[in-house]
Design a protein around this motif. Structure first.
Motif, PDB file in Angstrom:
ATOM      1  N   VAL A  19       0.838  -1.205   0.000  1.00  0.00           N
ATOM      2  CA  VAL A  19       0.000   0.000   0.000  1.00  0.00           C
ATOM      3  C   VAL A  19       0.872   1.253   0.000  1.00  0.00           C
ATOM      4  O   VAL A  19       1.843   1.346   0.767  1.00  0.00           O
ATOM      5  CB  VAL A  19      -0.932   0.021   1.242  1.00  0.00           C
ATOM      6  N   ASP A  20       0.509   2.205  -0.864  1.00  0.00           N
ATOM      7  CA  ASP A  20       1.145   3.528  -0.859  1.00  0.00           C
ATOM      8  C   ASP A  20       0.440   4.371   0.193  1.00  0.00           C
ATOM      9  O   ASP A  20      -0.634   4.920  -0.045  1.00  0.00           O
ATOM     10  CB  ASP A  20       1.039   4.171  -2.236  1.00  0.00           C
ATOM     11  N   THR A  21       1.065   4.426   1.375  1.00  0.00           N
ATOM     12  CA  THR A  21       0.477   5.124   2.521  1.00  0.00           C
ATOM     13  C   THR A  21       1.031   6.531   2.682  1.00  0.00           C
ATOM     14  O   THR A  21       0.638   7.246   3.618  1.00  0.00           O
ATOM     15  CB  THR A  21       0.776   4.334   3.814  1.00  0.00           C
ATOM     16  N   LEU A  22       1.944   6.905   1.790  1.00  0.00           N
ATOM     17  CA  LEU A  22       2.670   8.165   1.986  1.00  0.00           C
ATOM     18  C   LEU A  22       1.766   9.402   2.058  1.00  0.00           C
ATOM     19  O   LEU A  22       2.018  10.276   2.895  1.00  0.00           O
ATOM     20  CB  LEU A  22       3.720   8.310   0.875  1.00  0.00           C
ATOM     21  N   ASP A  24      -1.231   9.788   3.317  1.00  0.00           N
ATOM     22  CA  ASP A  24      -1.859   9.898   4.636  1.00  0.00           C
ATOM     23  C   ASP A  24      -0.821  10.098   5.742  1.00  0.00           C
ATOM     24  O   ASP A  24      -1.081  10.841   6.709  1.00  0.00           O
ATOM     25  CB  ASP A  24      -2.694   8.650   4.939  1.00  0.00           C
ATOM     26  N   LEU A  25       0.332   9.456   5.613  1.00  0.00           N
ATOM     27  CA  LEU A  25       1.392   9.660   6.612  1.00  0.00           C
ATOM     28  C   LEU A  25       1.861  11.115   6.575  1.00  0.00           C
ATOM     29  O   LEU A  25       2.100  11.728   7.622  1.00  0.00           O
ATOM     30  CB  LEU A  25       2.575   8.716   6.345  1.00  0.00           C
ATOM     31  N   THR A  26       1.961  11.670   5.366  1.00  0.00           N
ATOM     32  CA  THR A  26       2.393  13.068   5.227  1.00  0.00           C
ATOM     33  C   THR A  26       1.348  14.002   5.821  1.00  0.00           C
ATOM     34  O   THR A  26       1.688  14.944   6.559  1.00  0.00           O
ATOM     35  CB  THR A  26       2.621  13.407   3.737  1.00  0.00           C
ATOM     36  N   GLU A  27       0.088  13.732   5.534  1.00  0.00           N
ATOM     37  CA  GLU A  27      -0.992  14.577   6.072  1.00  0.00           C
ATOM     38  C   GLU A  27      -0.973  14.561   7.608  1.00  0.00           C
ATOM     39  O   GLU A  27      -1.034  15.622   8.249  1.00  0.00           O
ATOM     40  CB  GLU A  27      -2.346  14.066   5.536  1.00  0.00           C
ATOM     41  N   ALA A  28      -0.875  13.370   8.174  1.00  0.00           N
ATOM     42  CA  ALA A  28      -0.876  13.258   9.640  1.00  0.00           C
ATOM     43  C   ALA A  28       0.368  13.916  10.241  1.00  0.00           C
ATOM     44  O   ALA A  28       0.281  14.603  11.265  1.00  0.00           O
ATOM     45  CB  ALA A  28      -0.960  11.792  10.056  1.00  0.00           C
ATOM     46  N   ALA A  29       1.517  13.715   9.608  1.00  0.00           N
ATOM     47  CA  ALA A  29       2.761  14.315  10.124  1.00  0.00           C
ATOM     48  C   ALA A  29       2.667  15.838  10.065  1.00  0.00           C
ATOM     49  O   ALA A  29       3.050  16.532  11.012  1.00  0.00           O
ATOM     50  CB  ALA A  29       3.959  13.819   9.323  1.00  0.00           C
ATOM     51  N   TYR A  84      -3.360  10.591  12.622  1.00  0.00           N
ATOM     52  CA  TYR A  84      -3.271   9.470  11.666  1.00  0.00           C
ATOM     53  C   TYR A  84      -4.509   8.582  11.780  1.00  0.00           C
ATOM     54  O   TYR A  84      -4.990   8.064  10.770  1.00  0.00           O
ATOM     55  CB  TYR A  84      -1.973   8.678  11.885  1.00  0.00           C
ATOM     56  N   ALA A  85      -5.055   8.442  12.998  1.00  0.00           N
ATOM     57  CA  ALA A  85      -6.285   7.667  13.151  1.00  0.00           C
ATOM     58  C   ALA A  85      -7.415   8.280  12.330  1.00  0.00           C
ATOM     59  O   ALA A  85      -8.286   7.575  11.827  1.00  0.00           O
ATOM     60  CB  ALA A  85      -6.668   7.585  14.626  1.00  0.00           C
ATOM     61  N   GLN A  86      -7.379   9.599  12.169  1.00  0.00           N
ATOM     62  CA  GLN A  86      -8.441  10.274  11.404  1.00  0.00           C
ATOM     63  C   GLN A  86      -8.263  10.128   9.897  1.00  0.00           C
ATOM     64  O   GLN A  86      -9.233  10.064   9.158  1.00  0.00           O
ATOM     65  CB  GLN A  86      -8.482  11.763  11.769  1.00  0.00           C
ATOM     66  N   VAL A  87      -7.015  10.090   9.427  1.00  0.00           N
ATOM     67  CA  VAL A  87      -6.799  10.115   7.968  1.00  0.00           C
ATOM     68  C   VAL A  87      -6.349   8.768   7.399  1.00  0.00           C
ATOM     69  O   VAL A  87      -6.311   8.606   6.169  1.00  0.00           O
ATOM     70  CB  VAL A  87      -5.770  11.206   7.563  1.00  0.00           C
ATOM     71  N   ASN A  88      -6.010   7.815   8.268  1.00  0.00           N
ATOM     72  CA  ASN A  88      -5.453   6.534   7.818  1.00  0.00           C
ATOM     73  C   ASN A  88      -6.349   5.868   6.766  1.00  0.00           C
ATOM     74  O   ASN A  88      -7.482   5.493   7.058  1.00  0.00           O
ATOM     75  CB  ASN A  88      -5.312   5.612   9.044  1.00  0.00           C
ATOM     76  N   GLY A  89      -5.843   5.752   5.566  1.00  0.00           N
ATOM     77  CA  GLY A  89      -6.596   5.095   4.493  1.00  0.00           C
ATOM     78  C   GLY A  89      -7.267   6.053   3.528  1.00  0.00           C
ATOM     79  O   GLY A  89      -7.585   5.668   2.396  1.00  0.00           O
ATOM     80  N   ASN A  90      -7.453   7.331   3.936  1.00  0.00           N
ATOM     81  CA  ASN A  90      -8.182   8.276   3.069  1.00  0.00           C
ATOM     82  C   ASN A  90      -7.588   8.344   1.661  1.00  0.00           C
ATOM     83  O   ASN A  90      -8.299   8.255   0.669  1.00  0.00           O
ATOM     84  CB  ASN A  90      -8.146   9.695   3.644  1.00  0.00           C
ATOM     85  N   ASP A  91      -6.272   8.550   1.595  1.00  0.00           N
ATOM     86  CA  ASP A  91      -5.613   8.686   0.294  1.00  0.00           C
ATOM     87  C   ASP A  91      -4.563   7.600   0.076  1.00  0.00           C
ATOM     88  O   ASP A  91      -3.662   7.762  -0.742  1.00  0.00           O
ATOM     89  CB  ASP A  91      -4.973  10.078   0.165  1.00  0.00           C
ATOM     90  N   SER A  92      -4.649   6.520   0.832  1.00  0.00           N
ATOM     91  CA  SER A  92      -3.737   5.389   0.623  1.00  0.00           C
ATOM     92  C   SER A  92      -4.310   4.488  -0.460  1.00  0.00           C
ATOM     93  O   SER A  92      -5.521   4.353  -0.577  1.00  0.00           O
ATOM     94  CB  SER A  92      -3.569   4.593   1.922  1.00  0.00           C
ATOM     95  N   ARG A  93      -3.413   3.901  -1.254  1.00  0.00           N
ATOM     96  CA  ARG A  93      -3.865   3.065  -2.374  1.00  0.00           C
ATOM     97  C   ARG A  93      -3.040   1.793  -2.457  1.00  0.00           C
ATOM     98  O   ARG A  93      -1.831   1.836  -2.245  1.00  0.00           O
ATOM     99  CB  ARG A  93      -3.679   3.819  -3.707  1.00  0.00           C
TER     100      ARG A  93
END
Ligand SMILES: O=C(O)COP(=O)(O)O
Ligand SMILES: [Mg+2]
Length: 223
Positions: A19-22, A24-29, A84-93
């Protein structure tokens, strides 16, 4: 013809491999950094911070000077977890071919596991949201054991959970030296995707059994 491995078990890294999680990780960071009054980071910078779990991600995102203050680091980690709990998965593919690869492996009767340095509170919802949780007979997360990859204990634990006879009966697929070192410590064949994060290290500098430009290429190496 490449050498083929009779793997009864295939272990997968998650971030940068399946999964490209970058995004969502960037958004949370960056939500974390802004909340703490610190400058945000580019996605390219964050990519180099991913690989050794969220503790390391947050520490690196803060920068050495701020992270040296353990109270601030602990606060930042809690803030990051909330965002990250709020955005995890939103823009991950899922990466191209990931679903088809899992399907093919499962249909061939191989046992699959995820072995990720990501904390379990984020791993399971993400796998669920990406629609791939049911493919895995075991999920080992960054906080399942007291150690993370590159320690091989996580891989050994996954093999035990799957009832695998030996590390030779398994292969690992990952995107960083943490995956490669963990597998090689068990003399397990390890395949590295070239599209992942690799903590900013050129992936071809990391010794492995073979590099994969896309996930389905792993099928060419399995007997
Ligand atoms: O959580 C991380 O930093 C990386 O997770 P991974 O082991 O799935 O690449
Ligand atoms: Mg990874």
């Amino acid at each position: 013809m490449p050498e083929r491995y009779a793997a009864e078990v295939v272990l997968f890294d998650l971030d940068g491999t399946l999964v490209d999680t970058l995004p969502d990780l960037t958004e949370a960071a960056n939500r974390t950094l802004v909340e703490l009054g610190l400058p945000p980071r580019t996605q390219g910078e964050i990519a180099t911070f991913v690989g050794q779990g969220i503790g390391e991600l947050v520490r690196r995102a803060l920068g050495a000077a701020v992270a040296a203050d353990s109270a601030r680091l602990e606060t930042a980690l809690q803030v990051f977890r909330r965002h990250y709990a709020q955005v995890n998965g939103n823009d991950s593919r899922l990466y191209p071919g990931a679903l088809e690869t899992l399907e093919t492996l499962r249909d061939a009767g191989r046992k699959l596991a995820v072995v990720t340095n990501k904390a379990s509170q984020f791993t399971l919802p993400l796998l669920e949201r990406m629609g791939i949780l049911s493919y895995f007979a075991a999920v080992v997360s960054g906080d399942t054991l007291p150690v993370k990859k590159p320690d091989p204990a996580m891989l050994r634990y996954a093999l035990t959970q799957l009832g695998a006879s030996s590390p030779i009966a398994a292969v690992m697929v990952g995107d960083s030296r943490n995956d490669a070192l963990a597998a090689r410590a068990l003399e397990m064949p390890v395949f590295l995707v070239t599209y992942g994060y690799s903590e900013g290290q050129p992936i071809h500098e990391v010794p492995c059994t073979a590099y994969l430009e896309s996930l389905p290429e792993v099928l060419n190496f399995l007997a």
